[in-house]
Design a protein around this motif. Structure first.
Motif, mmCIF file in Angstrom:
data_model
loop_
_atom_site.group_PDB
_atom_site.id
_atom_site.type_symbol
_atom_site.label_atom_id
_atom_site.label_comp_id
_atom_site.label_asym_id
_atom_site.label_seq_id
_atom_site.Cartn_x
_atom_site.Cartn_y
_atom_site.Cartn_z
ATOM 1 N N ALA A 103 31.790 43.984 27.883
ATOM 2 C CA ALA A 103 32.881 43.263 27.193
ATOM 3 C C ALA A 103 34.115 43.207 28.093
ATOM 4 C CB ALA A 103 33.224 43.961 25.875
ATOM 5 N N THR A 104 34.460 44.353 28.706
ATOM 6 C CA THR A 104 35.637 44.387 29.596
ATOM 7 C C THR A 104 35.367 43.542 30.841
ATOM 8 O OG1 THR A 104 36.068 46.627 28.808
ATOM 9 C CG2 THR A 104 37.270 45.927 30.761
ATOM 10 N N VAL A 105 34.157 43.688 31.395
ATOM 11 C CA VAL A 105 33.804 42.906 32.601
ATOM 12 C C VAL A 105 33.988 41.420 32.321
ATOM 13 C CG1 VAL A 105 31.874 42.247 34.123
ATOM 14 C CG2 VAL A 105 32.253 44.666 33.534
ATOM 15 N N SER A 106 33.498 40.987 31.172
ATOM 16 C CA SER A 106 33.581 39.567 30.822
ATOM 17 C C SER A 106 35.043 39.139 30.592
ATOM 18 C CB SER A 106 32.714 39.342 29.580
ATOM 19 O OG SER A 106 33.147 38.229 28.899
ATOM 20 N N ASN A 107 35.836 40.002 29.946
ATOM 21 C CA ASN A 107 37.255 39.671 29.723
ATOM 22 C C ASN A 107 38.019 39.543 31.045
ATOM 23 O OD1 ASN A 107 37.086 39.585 26.935
ATOM 24 N ND2 ASN A 107 37.467 41.783 26.692
ATOM 25 N N VAL A 108 37.721 40.469 31.956
ATOM 26 C CA VAL A 108 38.411 40.440 33.260
ATOM 27 C C VAL A 108 38.020 39.166 34.007
ATOM 28 C CG1 VAL A 108 38.524 41.573 35.531
ATOM 29 C CG2 VAL A 108 38.727 42.939 33.432
ATOM 30 N N GLU A 109 36.740 38.823 33.936
ATOM 31 C CA GLU A 109 36.254 37.605 34.609
ATOM 32 C C GLU A 109 36.975 36.368 34.041
ATOM 33 O OE1 GLU A 109 31.878 37.747 35.271
ATOM 34 O OE2 GLU A 109 32.028 35.660 34.561
ATOM 35 N N THR A 110 37.080 36.328 32.714
ATOM 36 C CA THR A 110 37.772 35.199 32.051
ATOM 37 C C THR A 110 39.209 35.097 32.543
ATOM 38 O OG1 THR A 110 36.462 35.584 30.081
ATOM 39 C CG2 THR A 110 38.465 34.295 29.773
ATOM 40 N N LEU A 111 39.887 36.246 32.584
ATOM 41 C CA LEU A 111 41.303 36.224 32.987
ATOM 42 C C LEU A 111 41.454 35.809 34.441
ATOM 43 C CD1 LEU A 111 42.455 39.416 31.063
ATOM 44 C CD2 LEU A 111 43.252 37.081 30.671
ATOM 45 N N ARG A 112 40.574 36.330 35.310
ATOM 46 C CA ARG A 112 40.675 35.947 36.732
ATOM 47 C C ARG A 112 40.449 34.448 36.899
ATOM 48 N NH1 ARG A 112 37.855 41.383 39.212
ATOM 49 N NH2 ARG A 112 39.819 42.430 39.700
ATOM 50 N N LYS A 113 39.499 33.902 36.115
ATOM 51 C CA LYS A 113 39.244 32.450 36.204
ATOM 52 C C LYS A 113 40.487 31.661 35.797
ATOM 53 C CE LYS A 113 34.307 32.047 35.504
ATOM 54 N NZ LYS A 113 33.453 32.330 34.359
ATOM 55 N N ARG A 114 41.299 32.240 34.908
ATOM 56 C CA ARG A 114 42.518 31.541 34.465
ATOM 57 C C ARG A 114 43.683 31.745 35.428
ATOM 58 N NH1 ARG A 114 42.603 33.885 28.560
ATOM 59 N NH2 ARG A 114 40.711 32.922 27.777
ATOM 60 N N GLY A 115 43.445 32.469 36.517
ATOM 61 C CA GLY A 115 44.501 32.646 37.517
ATOM 62 C C GLY A 115 45.268 33.945 37.378
ATOM 63 N N VAL A 116 44.847 34.804 36.448
ATOM 64 C CA VAL A 116 45.520 36.103 36.301
ATOM 65 C C VAL A 116 45.069 37.017 37.443
ATOM 66 C CG1 VAL A 116 45.730 38.137 34.804
ATOM 67 C CG2 VAL A 116 45.618 35.844 33.796
ATOM 68 N N THR A 117 46.008 37.758 38.012
ATOM 69 C CA THR A 117 45.652 38.725 39.064
ATOM 70 C C THR A 117 45.300 40.048 38.389
ATOM 71 O OG1 THR A 117 47.206 37.679 40.568
ATOM 72 C CG2 THR A 117 46.503 39.916 41.136
ATOM 73 N N VAL A 118 44.069 40.486 38.566
ATOM 74 C CA VAL A 118 43.655 41.780 37.990
ATOM 75 C C VAL A 118 43.356 42.709 39.160
ATOM 76 C CG1 VAL A 118 42.076 42.965 36.410
ATOM 77 C CG2 VAL A 118 42.624 40.538 36.035
ATOM 78 N N ILE A 119 44.156 43.749 39.299
ATOM 79 C CA ILE A 119 43.960 44.693 40.404
ATOM 80 C C ILE A 119 42.805 45.621 40.032
ATOM 81 C CG2 ILE A 119 45.009 46.564 41.733
ATOM 82 C CD1 ILE A 119 47.725 45.308 41.286
ATOM 83 N N ASP A 120 41.857 45.811 40.955
ATOM 84 C CA ASP A 120 40.747 46.727 40.658
ATOM 85 C C ASP A 120 41.279 48.153 40.556
ATOM 86 O OD1 ASP A 120 38.526 45.061 40.460
ATOM 87 O OD2 ASP A 120 38.391 44.884 42.644
ATOM 88 N N PRO A 121 40.827 48.893 39.539
ATOM 89 C CA PRO A 121 41.279 50.291 39.440
ATOM 90 C C PRO A 121 40.772 51.102 40.634
ATOM 91 C CG PRO A 121 40.025 49.615 37.482
ATOM 92 C CD PRO A 121 39.889 48.524 38.491
ATOM 93 N N ALA A 122 41.455 52.223 40.911
ATOM 94 C CA ALA A 122 41.032 53.092 42.020
ATOM 95 C C ALA A 122 39.910 54.011 41.538
ATOM 96 C CB ALA A 122 42.224 53.893 42.502
#
Ligand code: CTP
Length: 400
Positions: free
Chosen positions: A135-154
């Protein structure tokens, strides 16, 4: 006079989600401020269980609101969304990411996100299982496709005692990402820049003065460009429209003597000094407290004003750069500008030909930047902000 607000493009909203890593955003806010950003914090309701509003108010120096239901008449989510040059959400929890991905707007932060067209940076921090959940993977993918910058956690130790992916990244990585997203350079970070602007007025009596046509626009442009590059700016301004730029020290003066005092007391502390003000070379020998009647105004005794930049540049150290302006007329305009560079010990001077009232009060400028290293840069129909950027870039090169 109403104040004219200017933006230095460093206005940031820091959204704080309800994760244990919220305490790390206390360091983030300090680093953002060190980098010249102006920060408004919007915590989510659940994040207040970890860090309270008082902490955010103290660290940001601004009021903090997390609900939609305060100051409703100001429609805060819209005004905040419009003011922000970027939104950073750190930590972004799995729930917050899900709410943003699905376009929910059930608290102040998500309303602001939905209403804003500025860049959005998410800094997820959560347990590995939650980050890797489809669910989180898919949400992050959706946001990145919309141009949101999602920094990968360490990757590393997590609050549960486990090791894995999900840690809040280094704060400097977040600041760097923000600079990259905003295409901001911080090449004047922690530098002190002292700028004069406007035109001085030398009072003859309570109603008349000797003055000039300077609008102050070039000095204001210099102050905005310097501040947007992270500098600590003092703007000494004479008789120009009242400006307000958050984060910039604005000192109002009127006469040449007042401008001299304001510049003199800040000079030693400054890395770059830019004298863009038009200073009256003379003032009336006496400033009459009463209005002078016409018959006594046939001639005026004058006294020379100090040459501000020439006086200060005598104290210039090898670590300082001084920039002057020379508005010239006549066929020798460029040579006369060159002579001023030498006589006033300037490092750079912008010379322009103002014959026939050209340039004063206009949006664009043309002229030549003369550099003490012997190179000239021709400026053709450039905005005053672009000229400000160019001059400060040359000044930085000279600072080394
Ligand atoms: N300047 C200054 N103090 C003065 C006069 C000028 O600091 N009393 C600064 C201006 O702000 C500018 C530079 O000196 O950066 C050149 O200003 P300008 O008016 O062109 O030079 P002046 O020395 O006044 O020469 P003149 O009026 O004879 O052309």
């Amino acid at each position: 006079m109403s104040q004219q607000p200017f933006s230095i493009s460093r206005e940031v909203i820091l959204g704080v989600g309800g994760g244990i890593a919220a305490y790390k955003s206390c360091d983030l806010i300090r680093r953002l401020k060190d980098h010249g950003f102006l920060v408004t914090v919007i915590p989510t309701r659940s994040s207040l269980n970890f860090i309270g509003s008082a902490t955010w108010e103290a660290l940001s120096g601004r009021p903090v609101q997390s609900e939609l239901w305060n100051n409703v008449h100001e429609v805060p989510h819209i005004s905040m969304a419009r003011k922000a040059d970027a939104i950073v959400i750190a930590p972004a929890t799995a729930d917050l990411i899900a709410r943003i991905a699905s376009g929910r707007a059930d608290d102040l932060l998500t309303n602001v996100v939905l209403a804003s067209s500025s860049p959005l940076i998410l800094v997820p921090a959560m347990h590995s299982e939650m980050w890797l959940n489809p669910a989180t993977v898919s949400n992050v993918e959706t946001l990145r496709k919309r141009g949101v910058t999602v920094i990968d956690p360490a990757i590393g130790n997590l609050s549960s005692g486990d090791k894995g992916i999900g840690r809040y990244p280094e704060t400097l990585e977040i600041v760097q990402t923000l600079n990259d997203v905003l295409h901001q350079s911080s090449d004047l970070l922690n530098r002190k820049i002292l700028i004069s602007a406007g035109g001085t007025r030398e009072m003859i009596d309570p109603v008349r003065y000797i003055g000039n046509n300077s609008s102050g626009k070039q000095g204001i442009a210099l102050a905005i460009d310097a501040a947007s590059r992270g500098a600590k700016v003092s703007l000494v301004i004479a008789n120009a429209p009242d400006v307000y730029v958050e984060g910039i020290e604005i000192v109002h003066v009127s006469s040449a003597i007042e401008m001299f005092d304001a510049m003199d007391s800040r000079f030693s502390d400054s890395d770059i000094v830019v004298m863009s003000a038009a200073v009256a070379d003379v003032r009336p020998a006496t400033n009459s407290q009463e209005k002078i009647i016409k018959s006594e105004l046939q001639s005026l005794a004058l006294t020379e004003n100090p040459d501000i930049i020439a006086t200060l540049s005598v104290r210039k150290t090898a670590k300082q750069v001084i920039v002057g302006f020379a508005a010239q007329t006549g066929s020798e305009w460029l040579d006369n500008g060159r002579a001023k560079l030498a006589s006033k010990k300037l490092d750079l001077v912008y010379v322009n030909n103002v014959s026939g009232g050209a340039i004063f009060g206009k949006e664009k400028t043309s002229g030549v930047i003369i550099n003490s290293n012997g190179t000239d840069t021709s400026i053709e129909e450039m905005s005053k902000l672009a000229l400000a950027h160019k001059l400060l870039t040359l000044a930085i090169e000279k600072l080394g």
